[in-house]
Design an enzyme around this catalytic site. Structure first.
Site, mmCIF file in Angstrom:
data_model
loop_
_atom_site.group_PDB
_atom_site.id
_atom_site.type_symbol
_atom_site.label_atom_id
_atom_site.label_comp_id
_atom_site.label_asym_id
_atom_site.label_seq_id
_atom_site.Cartn_x
_atom_site.Cartn_y
_atom_site.Cartn_z
ATOM 1 N N LYS A 129 0.937 -1.166 -0.091
ATOM 2 C CA LYS A 129 -0.065 -0.102 -0.032
ATOM 3 C C LYS A 129 0.986 1.279 0.051
ATOM 4 C CE LYS A 129 -3.777 -2.116 2.753
ATOM 5 N NZ LYS A 129 -4.457 -2.298 3.932
ATOM 6 N N ALA A 172 -0.717 0.656 6.534
ATOM 7 C CA ALA A 172 -0.791 -0.175 7.506
ATOM 8 C C ALA A 172 -1.835 -1.286 6.953
ATOM 9 C CB ALA A 172 -1.478 0.677 8.617
ATOM 10 N N ASP A 173 -1.941 -2.394 7.739
ATOM 11 C CA ASP A 173 -2.968 -3.350 7.552
ATOM 12 C C ASP A 173 -3.054 -4.225 8.649
ATOM 13 O OD1 ASP A 173 -4.505 -4.990 5.264
ATOM 14 O OD2 ASP A 173 -3.583 -6.412 6.388
ATOM 15 N N THR A 174 -4.527 -4.353 9.184
ATOM 16 C CA THR A 174 -4.611 -4.965 10.451
ATOM 17 C C THR A 174 -5.283 -6.450 10.168
ATOM 18 O OG1 THR A 174 -4.820 -2.903 11.673
ATOM 19 C CG2 THR A 174 -5.710 -4.891 12.683
ATOM 20 N N GLY A 221 0.495 -4.546 10.505
ATOM 21 C CA GLY A 221 1.734 -4.189 9.796
ATOM 22 C C GLY A 221 1.648 -2.970 9.522
#
Length: 196
Positions: free
Chosen positions: A56, A74-76, A111
């Site tokens: 991203k 960010a990735d959750t 992340g």
């Protein structure tokens, strides 16, 4: 207070991530990345979260190559029994996720990646928080799903919203569970601003 070395671009449409950055004293530009978030076969929660965050941030930074700015991706994901729970596909999927989390401890993994658009330098990292949810009965799950709140959230709940009453305790960073671990963002900003 966060101190980015250059103007910050948030590569996410998440209002929760934007709110957290504002709480930390940063008013970023918002430019959501358009990437495929499907989990590849064999991906661990950690590799998926960091990989998507990096993808991203790099995608948005590529559109600003050479500019003096920092892009944050960010990735959750929510993990229970080794299964990755992303955003629910519909109300039934949200109810299934909440039932799987009921009365158990699960993990929230985020992340984060930062890209210096001027140089292309990338730094990334991972935060993990354990969340203990109380037992939820079917009526509670149905009532919560009917509010629509869980439909755009990993694991089908928002700790900062109506689901706050479901959470008995957490071990780790609260902001990570909301969707952006601010202590990790601070560490990564310092790394990005330091020597390569």
């Amino acid at each position: 207070m966060l101190r980015p070395p250059a103007p910050l671009v948030l590569a996410s449409a998440s209002p929760r991530r934007l709110d957290l950055l504002r709480q930390a004293g940063v008013e970023p530009a918002v430019e959501p990345a358009d990437v495929d978030e499907t989990s590849p076969p064999g991906a661990t929660p950690e590799s998926l979260a960091v990989g998507l965050a990096r993808t991203k941030a790099q995608e948005v930074a590529a559109g600003h190559a050479g500019e003096d700015l920092v892009v944050l991706g960010a990735d959750t994901v929510v993990v229970v029994d080794g299964r990755i729970l992303g955003k629910p596909t519909d109300a039934d999927d949200a109810a299934r996720m909440l039932s799987a989390l009921s009365g158990r401890t699960h993990h929230v993994v985020t992340g984060v990646a930062l890209v210096d658009a001027r140089t292309g330098r990338t730094v990334d990292g991972l935060a993990r928080t354990d969340v203990r949810m109380r037992h939820l009965d079917a009526e509670e799950v149905a009532a919560y799903v009917a509010t629509g709140e869980p439909l755009d959230k990993a694991g089908a709940y928002g700790i900062q919203g109506l689901a706050a009453v479901f959470v008995e305790g957490i071990e780790g960073d609260y902001t990570n569970v909301v969707g952006l671990p601010l202590p990790l963002v601070d560490v990564l900003l310092r790394q990005l601003d330091g020597p390569a």
